[in-house]
Design a protein around this motif. Sequence first.
Motif, mmCIF file in Angstrom:
data_model
loop_
_atom_site.group_PDB
_atom_site.id
_atom_site.type_symbol
_atom_site.label_atom_id
_atom_site.label_comp_id
_atom_site.label_asym_id
_atom_site.label_seq_id
_atom_site.Cartn_x
_atom_site.Cartn_y
_atom_site.Cartn_z
ATOM 1 N N GLY A 142 0.851 -1.163 -0.028
ATOM 2 C CA GLY A 142 0.071 -0.013 -0.065
ATOM 3 C C GLY A 142 0.913 1.267 0.083
ATOM 4 O O GLY A 142 1.910 1.338 -0.977
ATOM 5 N N ALA A 143 0.777 2.068 1.006
ATOM 6 C CA ALA A 143 1.295 3.522 0.928
ATOM 7 C C ALA A 143 2.790 3.104 1.136
ATOM 8 O O ALA A 143 3.597 4.145 0.719
ATOM 9 C CB ALA A 143 0.827 4.544 1.897
ATOM 10 N N GLY A 144 3.242 2.219 1.747
ATOM 11 C CA GLY A 144 4.364 1.665 2.327
ATOM 12 C C GLY A 144 4.985 0.679 1.852
ATOM 13 O O GLY A 144 4.100 -0.159 0.996
ATOM 14 N N SER A 145 6.103 0.076 2.175
ATOM 15 C CA SER A 145 6.788 -1.121 1.707
ATOM 16 C C SER A 145 7.577 -1.642 2.953
ATOM 17 O O SER A 145 7.772 -0.988 3.889
ATOM 18 C CB SER A 145 7.578 -0.940 0.576
ATOM 19 N N LEU A 146 7.702 -3.214 3.012
ATOM 20 C CA LEU A 146 8.452 -3.763 3.902
ATOM 21 C C LEU A 146 9.905 -3.116 3.995
ATOM 22 O O LEU A 146 10.231 -2.975 5.032
ATOM 23 C CB LEU A 146 8.367 -5.250 3.501
ATOM 24 N N GLY A 147 10.126 -2.878 3.057
ATOM 25 C CA GLY A 147 11.897 -2.171 2.804
ATOM 26 C C GLY A 147 11.837 -1.172 3.368
ATOM 27 O O GLY A 147 12.632 -0.695 4.433
ATOM 28 N N GLY A 148 10.645 0.087 3.226
ATOM 29 C CA GLY A 148 10.621 1.313 3.926
ATOM 30 C C GLY A 148 10.681 1.255 5.410
ATOM 31 O O GLY A 148 11.418 1.711 6.064
ATOM 32 N N TYR A 149 9.764 0.240 6.007
ATOM 33 C CA TYR A 149 9.603 0.175 7.330
ATOM 34 C C TYR A 149 10.737 -0.348 7.932
ATOM 35 O O TYR A 149 10.991 -0.044 9.194
ATOM 36 C CB TYR A 149 8.317 -0.810 7.329
ATOM 37 N N LEU A 150 11.508 -1.387 7.172
ATOM 38 C CA LEU A 150 12.711 -1.877 7.570
ATOM 39 C C LEU A 150 13.970 -0.854 7.910
ATOM 40 O O LEU A 150 14.406 -0.792 8.944
ATOM 41 C CB LEU A 150 13.106 -3.104 7.011
ATOM 42 N N ALA A 151 13.875 -0.052 6.739
ATOM 43 C CA ALA A 151 14.898 0.910 6.738
ATOM 44 C C ALA A 151 14.589 2.031 8.123
ATOM 45 O O ALA A 151 15.444 2.411 8.704
ATOM 46 C CB ALA A 151 14.993 1.642 5.634
ATOM 47 N N VAL A 152 13.293 2.350 8.213
ATOM 48 C CA VAL A 152 13.097 3.448 9.379
ATOM 49 C C VAL A 152 13.347 2.739 10.528
ATOM 50 O O VAL A 152 13.629 3.472 11.698
ATOM 51 C CB VAL A 152 11.675 4.013 9.258
ATOM 52 N N PHE A 153 13.088 1.397 10.842
ATOM 53 C CA PHE A 153 13.321 0.647 12.151
ATOM 54 C C PHE A 153 14.542 0.669 12.378
ATOM 55 O O PHE A 153 15.152 0.949 13.586
ATOM 56 C CB PHE A 153 12.506 -0.655 12.062
ATOM 57 N N ILE A 154 15.593 0.319 11.556
ATOM 58 C CA ILE A 154 16.998 0.371 11.605
ATOM 59 C C ILE A 154 17.519 1.705 12.041
ATOM 60 O O ILE A 154 18.025 1.841 13.007
ATOM 61 C CB ILE A 154 17.745 -0.371 10.327
ATOM 62 N N GLY A 155 16.881 2.775 11.543
ATOM 63 C CA GLY A 155 17.296 4.136 11.835
ATOM 64 C C GLY A 155 16.935 4.610 13.136
ATOM 65 O O GLY A 155 17.557 5.067 13.911
ATOM 66 N N THR A 156 15.668 4.078 13.587
ATOM 67 C CA THR A 156 15.257 4.195 14.824
ATOM 68 C C THR A 156 16.213 3.695 15.887
ATOM 69 O O THR A 156 16.447 3.945 16.845
ATOM 70 C CB THR A 156 13.766 3.727 15.043
ATOM 71 N N VAL A 157 16.452 2.194 15.609
ATOM 72 C CA VAL A 157 17.324 1.636 16.729
ATOM 73 C C VAL A 157 18.734 2.131 16.695
ATOM 74 O O VAL A 157 19.203 2.297 17.772
ATOM 75 C CB VAL A 157 17.627 0.118 16.109
#
Length: 300
Positions: A142-157
Amino acid sequence: MRGPALLLAGIVLFSLLDANSKLLSGQYGVGQVIFLRYAVLVPAFLAARAIRPGFGGPLATRHPGLHAVRILAMMVSAASFFLAFRQLPLAQGYLVFFTAPFLTLALSALVLREAVPRAAWFWCLAGFGGVLLAVAPNLGGGAGSLGGYLAVFIGTVAFAVSQTVNRRLRGEPGLVGVVLWPGLVGLLVFGPMAAADWVAPPPLDLLRLGLNGLLAGTAVVLTAAAYRHADAARLGPYGFVALPVSVALDLGLWGVAPDPATLLGGVVVVFACVMSERARRAAGVDGTMAPAAARLPVPP
């Protein structure tokens, strides 16, 4: 109200930084965008230090190893958020980023051996549940992708790691450790990446690429100034302003409105952050895990 006003100004500038980077991400690679950010930020900081000697604090440090860890985390965070916002609306990325207080709390317990009340752990789980509620409908393309969410989670960690290290560096106040040294390392790290996929920008794009450095530098100075005028407990709730600001930017620049799941997940995450912090204060635990207002760690 000087502290909250400064913090809100910093939040708006960081949001504009993310929006500008997202607009540029379609034409330019991560190396070029972040390299040019630091290429403006570092000279601007040095110019301010030349005009006002001693600006930013002392150059020396007693903890070079901790600074090295923090700088590495900042490099990973900067690259990850850039790659994430290529694929995600700002609001969805910010929603995941609001889990940073929970991750910082966990790292503080594991690494710094700080006591964490059980109620705070419960609200951490509730906060992550809110994020899952928001992102689950979009994982199928949809509006996002698994890759995008994985990237933002890595950035958050990575950001949580930098915040944890920052708590160990409370005795070294100043902006040198979070602006100058990371900026110089960033030029070395992202310079070769920029050269490898360099795209000659037209004058207007070059101006926008350079603007990122001014936005980042001004935002972190305003944020640091805010914490000199008010304590973290008072300023913490204002960090959530980043979410409506990101929604407004999504609507204004890309015509993307948050779906009901994102709105509901946002409510859960914000409520969980507030309750987790209340549980910590009720237990008399020192230090706030309030939501971070900026992508750069705030000087102690």
